[in-house]
Design a protein around this motif. Structure first.
Motif, PDB file in Angstrom:
ATOM      1  N   PHE A 132      83.490  72.921  39.925  1.00 21.90           N
ATOM      2  CA  PHE A 132      83.260  73.835  41.303  1.00 21.90           C
ATOM      3  C   PHE A 132      82.075  73.739  41.374  1.00 21.90           C
ATOM      4  N   SER A 133      81.026  73.226  42.589  1.00 23.36           N
ATOM      5  CA  SER A 133      79.826  74.282  43.083  1.00 23.36           C
ATOM      6  C   SER A 133      79.506  75.040  43.122  1.00 23.36           C
ATOM      7  N   SER A 134      78.027  75.562  43.390  1.00 24.78           N
ATOM      8  CA  SER A 134      78.508  76.934  44.436  1.00 24.78           C
ATOM      9  C   SER A 134      76.450  77.045  44.539  1.00 24.78           C
ATOM     10  N   THR A 135      76.202  77.906  45.745  1.00 22.79           N
ATOM     11  CA  THR A 135      75.118  78.143  46.190  1.00 22.79           C
ATOM     12  C   THR A 135      75.299  79.318  46.538  1.00 22.79           C
ATOM     13  N   VAL A 136      73.772  80.088  45.234  1.00 25.16           N
ATOM     14  CA  VAL A 136      73.681  81.362  45.442  1.00 25.16           C
ATOM     15  C   VAL A 136      72.740  81.906  46.004  1.00 25.16           C
ATOM     16  N   TYR A 137      72.603  83.397  47.023  1.00 26.38           N
ATOM     17  CA  TYR A 137      72.165  83.831  48.677  1.00 26.38           C
ATOM     18  C   TYR A 137      71.492  85.174  47.485  1.00 26.38           C
ATOM     19  N   GLU A 138      70.314  85.100  47.371  1.00 21.77           N
ATOM     20  CA  GLU A 138      70.002  86.145  46.974  1.00 21.77           C
ATOM     21  C   GLU A 138      68.195  86.707  47.600  1.00 21.77           C
ATOM     22  N   SER A 139      68.301  87.960  48.083  1.00 16.83           N
ATOM     23  CA  SER A 139      67.328  88.276  49.025  1.00 16.83           C
ATOM     24  C   SER A 139      66.027  88.557  48.568  1.00 16.83           C
ATOM     25  N   GLU A 140      66.504  88.765  46.973  1.00  8.03           N
ATOM     26  CA  GLU A 140      65.299  89.444  46.561  1.00  8.03           C
ATOM     27  C   GLU A 140      64.138  88.193  46.180  1.00  8.03           C
ATOM     28  N   GLY A 141      63.293  88.567  44.994  1.00  9.37           N
ATOM     29  CA  GLY A 141      62.708  86.811  45.407  1.00  9.37           C
ATOM     30  C   GLY A 141      62.390  86.706  43.191  1.00  9.37           C
ATOM     31  N   GLN A 142      63.028  87.696  42.741  1.00  7.77           N
ATOM     32  CA  GLN A 142      64.074  86.839  41.628  1.00  7.77           C
ATOM     33  C   GLN A 142      65.602  86.886  40.972  1.00  7.77           C
ATOM     34  N   PRO A 143      66.173  86.137  39.959  1.00  4.35           N
ATOM     35  CA  PRO A 143      67.311  86.780  39.881  1.00  4.35           C
ATOM     36  C   PRO A 143      66.978  88.123  38.812  1.00  4.35           C
ATOM     37  N   GLY A 144      68.824  88.493  39.041  1.00  4.52           N
ATOM     38  CA  GLY A 144      68.518  90.151  38.063  1.00  4.52           C
ATOM     39  C   GLY A 144      69.154  90.815  38.008  1.00  4.52           C
ATOM     40  N   GLY A 145      69.371  91.319  39.726  1.00  2.94           N
ATOM     41  CA  GLY A 145      69.095  92.362  39.948  1.00  2.94           C
ATOM     42  C   GLY A 145      69.518  94.193  39.392  1.00  2.94           C
ATOM     43  N   ARG A 146      69.709  94.930  39.446  1.00  6.99           N
ATOM     44  CA  ARG A 146      70.147  95.962  38.903  1.00  6.99           C
ATOM     45  C   ARG A 146      69.457  95.820  37.620  1.00  6.99           C
ATOM     46  N   ALA A 147      69.911  95.188  36.999  1.00  6.26           N
ATOM     47  CA  ALA A 147      69.478  94.386  35.117  1.00  6.26           C
ATOM     48  C   ALA A 147      68.447  93.156  35.063  1.00  6.26           C
ATOM     49  N   GLY A 148      66.892  93.276  35.974  1.00 12.34           N
ATOM     50  CA  GLY A 148      66.763  92.859  36.592  1.00 12.34           C
ATOM     51  C   GLY A 148      65.138  93.318  35.473  1.00 12.34           C
ATOM     52  N   TYR A 149      63.709  92.174  36.577  1.00 14.42           N
ATOM     53  CA  TYR A 149      62.178  92.490  35.113  1.00 14.42           C
ATOM     54  C   TYR A 149      61.157  92.099  36.104  1.00 14.42           C
ATOM     55  N   GLU A 150      60.743  93.073  35.338  1.00 14.20           N
ATOM     56  CA  GLU A 150      59.186  92.750  36.141  1.00 14.20           C
ATOM     57  C   GLU A 150      58.438  91.989  35.491  1.00 14.20           C
ATOM     58  N   LYS A 151      58.023  90.650  36.035  1.00 11.87           N
ATOM     59  CA  LYS A 151      57.249  89.494  34.909  1.00 11.87           C
ATOM     60  C   LYS A 151      55.366  90.393  34.572  1.00 11.87           C
ATOM     61  N   LEU A 152      55.147  89.872  33.756  1.00  9.58           N
ATOM     62  CA  LEU A 152      53.251  90.168  33.627  1.00  9.58           C
ATOM     63  C   LEU A 152      52.541  89.149  32.744  1.00  9.58           C
ATOM     64  N   GLU A 153      51.142  89.677  32.946  1.00  7.12           N
ATOM     65  CA  GLU A 153      50.594  87.833  32.436  1.00  7.12           C
ATOM     66  C   GLU A 153      50.858  87.647  31.000  1.00  7.12           C
ATOM     67  N   ASP A 154      51.124  88.502  30.677  1.00 11.27           N
ATOM     68  CA  ASP A 154      51.667  88.821  28.557  1.00 11.27           C
ATOM     69  C   ASP A 154      53.040  88.857  28.312  1.00 11.27           C
ATOM     70  N   GLY A 155      53.831  88.891  29.197  1.00 15.30           N
ATOM     71  CA  GLY A 155      55.144  89.465  28.535  1.00 15.30           C
ATOM     72  C   GLY A 155      56.396  89.884  29.738  1.00 15.30           C
ATOM     73  N   TYR A 156      57.150  91.023  29.993  1.00 17.52           N
ATOM     74  CA  TYR A 156      57.929  91.290  31.322  1.00 17.52           C
ATOM     75  C   TYR A 156      58.222  92.845  30.148  1.00 17.52           C
ATOM     76  N   PHE A 157      58.094  93.537  31.725  1.00 19.97           N
ATOM     77  CA  PHE A 157      59.070  94.423  31.845  1.00 19.97           C
ATOM     78  C   PHE A 157      60.762  94.337  32.140  1.00 19.97           C
ATOM     79  N   GLU A 158      61.543  95.203  31.456  1.00 19.67           N
ATOM     80  CA  GLU A 158      63.060  95.214  32.051  1.00 19.67           C
ATOM     81  C   GLU A 158      63.167  96.197  32.495  1.00 19.67           C
ATOM     82  N   THR A 159      63.963  95.823  33.869  1.00 18.22           N
ATOM     83  CA  THR A 159      63.411  97.235  34.670  1.00 18.22           C
ATOM     84  C   THR A 159      65.200  97.873  35.192  1.00 18.22           C
ATOM     85  N   GLY A 160      65.860  97.098  34.488  1.00 19.30           N
ATOM     86  CA  GLY A 160      67.543  97.645  34.466  1.00 19.30           C
ATOM     87  C   GLY A 160      68.039  97.897  32.860  1.00 19.30           C
ATOM     88  N   GLY A 161      69.591  96.907  32.999  1.00 24.82           N
ATOM     89  CA  GLY A 161      70.017  96.882  32.137  1.00 24.82           C
ATOM     90  C   GLY A 161      69.382  95.710  30.997  1.00 24.82           C
TER      91      GLY A 161
END
Length: 426
Positions: free
Chosen positions: A26-55
Motif C-alpha cells: 500500500f502507499s501512504s501520504t503522511v502529514y506532519e504539522s511540525e518541521g521534522q518527524p518524531g512527535g513526542r519521541a523527537g529530537y533537536e539537531k545540533l551542529e555536532d549531534g542531537y538532543f533527544e527531546t522525548g522517548g
C-alpha cells in the motif's frame, strides 16, 4: 481496492503505519504539522549531534519496533544503565535492576514489610499474566472491575506508592500515584519485557531514516477530516500555500487522543469518553556540562514529590556529562510557567541537593510537552470502547496511538499494526 492511505501525524504511530503499509503493498501520504518527524519521541539537531527531546528507549520484547529497526539496518544499540536510584525518606537509595539480597533488604526497610509484600505480589502478577494484560485478552478488564473504583493510593501502602510505584507512574505517564489506577500501573510496569535499549547514535537518526522512505509532508497541518454519509470523503490540508481539499477515502489518525476532536466532528458521547483519558504535561531538559555529572554507580535518579524534577538520567552510560532532566508530577507542572533559563536553574539546583554539579554547563535545550504523556484513567477499556466503536462506524477511518494498546513506542506500533491490518484485510 483503494491502496492510498492518508496518515495524520509523523510520530512513531504514523511512520510505523507507513512502514507496515508499504510492506503490504500500500502507499501512504503522511502529514506532519511540525518541521521534522518524531512527535513526542523527537529530537533537536545540533551542529555536532542531537538532543533527544522525548522517548528514546525501547525494550527487547518490542517485536514491531525491532522489525522496523532491522528493516532499516539500524542495529547498533546501547544498553541502558544497570541500576535505578530513588530518593526515599530523604535519602538516595540504589537498586540494581536484577536486585540481590542486599537491595531487597534495603527496600523492605524503606517501604516496610506490608509494602514489600504488596510490591512482590504485584510483580509476580505482572510476570505471570504479562501476555494477557492487554485489552484483547480480558485480564485488564478484570483488574479494572476489582480495583479501578479508586487510585492506587487507596489500595497500597503509602511508602510503596511514594517510592517504587511513583517511579513508574511519573516516568510513564507524568502522573502522581493518586492519579494512577492499578490497571494503568500493571499495563505500564516494565517487568518481563527484557532489557531496555537505545540507539547508539540517536533516535533522531531512526526517525529521519524511516521518514525518508515515505511521502512525508512536513509543515503541513490537517485541519479537518471530511466525513459524508459515515464515509471518509477527504481532508482539509494547510501548508505554506494555504488550505486546500485533498480527496481521500482512507484516513489513519495517529495524533494524541486529546487532539482528535480538533480534526473530526465527534458526537458528544465520544468527546466525553476522550476527556476520561488524561494527558499530563511535562518538560524535558537536555543539558551538557564540561565534565561528568553522573557517576558509574549513579546514572539516573528518581525524585520524590517534594521536587519539581520527576526524574533524570544520563543520556547514555558513556556520556555522563549529558543529563536529561524531566519536570513532571503535580509540583513539576507548577514550574512549567517559568522561562527556559529559570527552569534549567531550578532543575540544576534541585539535582545538586542530591548530587552536586561541579562543572560549568556548556549548553541546554528545553522541550515542553504541554499535550503531555498519556496516563489513561479509571476503567480505561470503557472509554476506549466508546471511541473505537465510533471509529468503526465510519468507513475508511482508523486510529492509532498511545491510548489504545499502551503508553510506550512498542505499544504505539502494536496499535499501528492493527490499524494497518484493518486497511489491508478490508
Amino acid at each position: 481496492m483503494d491502496k492510498d492511505i492518508h496518515i495524520i501525524g509523523a510520530g512513531i504511530s504514523g511512520l510505523g503505519s507507513a512502514h507496515f503499509l508499504k510492506k503490504s503493498g500500500f502507499s501512504s501520504t503522511v502529514y506532519e504539522s511540525e518541521g521534522q518527524p518524531g512527535g513526542r519521541a523527537g529530537y533537536e539537531k545540533l551542529e555536532d549531534g542531537y538532543f533527544e527531546t522525548g522517548g528514546k528507549n525501547f525494550a527487547e520484547s518490542w517485536t514491531h519496533f525491532f522489525e522496523i529497526a532491522n528493516d532499516l539496518k539500524m542495529n547498533e544499540l546501547d544498553k541502558q544503565h544497570h541500576a535505578f536510584n530513588i530518593i526515599m525518606n530523604g535519602e538516595l537509595k540504589t537498586f540494581r535492576k536484577t536486585m540481590g539480597f542486599a537491595e531487597v533488604v534495603t527496600m523492605m526497610k524503606d517501604i516496610g514489610i506490608t509494602g514489600s509484600l504488596q510490591f512482590k505480589r504485584m510483580i509476580n502478577y505482572k510476570l505471570k499474566h504479562k501476555h494477557q494484560l492487554n485489552f484483547d485478552e480480558g485480564k485488564l478488564l478484570e483488574v479494572e472491575k476489582e480495583y479501578d473504583h479508586a487510585p492506587i493510593t487507596e489500595h497500597f501502602h503509602e511508602k510503596l506508592c511514594k517510592g517504587p510505584l511513583r517511579m513508574f507512574s511519573i516516568i510513564m505517564g507524568g502522573a502522581e500515584p493518586e492519579e494512577t489506577y492499578y490497571s494503568n500501573l500493571l499495563h505500564i510496569m516494565p517487568f518481563g519485557v527484557g532489557s531496555l535499549r537505545t540507539f547508539s547514535n540517536t533516535i533522531g537518526e531512526f526517525f529521519e531514516t524511516l521518514a525518508s522512505n515515505h511521502d512525508v509532508q512536513l509543515n503541513t497541518r490537517v485541519n479537518k477530516v471530511l466525513i459524508e454519509d459515515n464515509k471518509i470523503a477527504g481532508l482539509m490540508v494547510e501548508n505554506q500555500d494555504g488550505e486546500q481539499r485533498v480527496d481521500a477515502s482512507k484516513v489513519l489518525v495517529t495524533l494524541p487522543l486529546h487532539l482528535l476532536p480538533n480534526v473530526i466532528d465527534l458526537p458528544e458521547h465520544v468527546k466525553e469518553a476522550i476527556k476520561l483519558v488524561r494527558y499530563f504535561p511535562v518538560a524535558l531538559i537536555n543539558a551538557e556540562y564540561e565534565s561528568d555529572i553522573f557517576t558509574e554507580d549513579c546514572q539516573s535518579i528518581m525524585f520524590d514529590d517534594s521536587f519539581h524534577i520527576g526524574h533524570c538520567s544520563a543520556n547514555r552510560s558513556y556520556k555522563l556529562n549529558s543529563v536529561r532532566f524531566t519536570i513532571a508530577g503535580k509540583k513539576g507542572r507548577e514550574a512549567l510557567k517559568l522561562s527556559d533559563e529559570e527552569l534549567v536553574k531550578l532543575a540544576e539546583s534541585e539535582f545538586s541537593s542530591i548530587l552536586p554539579i561541579k562543572s560549568p554547563r556548556v549548553r541546554y535545550h528545553v522541550k515542553r510537552h504541554m499535550g503531555g504523556l498519556c496516563a489513561y484513567g479509571a476503567n480505561h477499556s470503557q472509554a476506549k470502547k466508546i471511541i473505537c466503536d465510533y471509529v468503526k462506524s465510519i468507513e475508511g477511518l482508523e486510529i492509532a496511538g498511545d491510548y489504545l494498546e499502551g503508553h510506550n513506542m512498542g505499544s504505539c506500533l502494536s496499535a499501528a499494526k492493527k490499524a494497518v491490518n484493518n486497511f489491508t484485510q478490508a
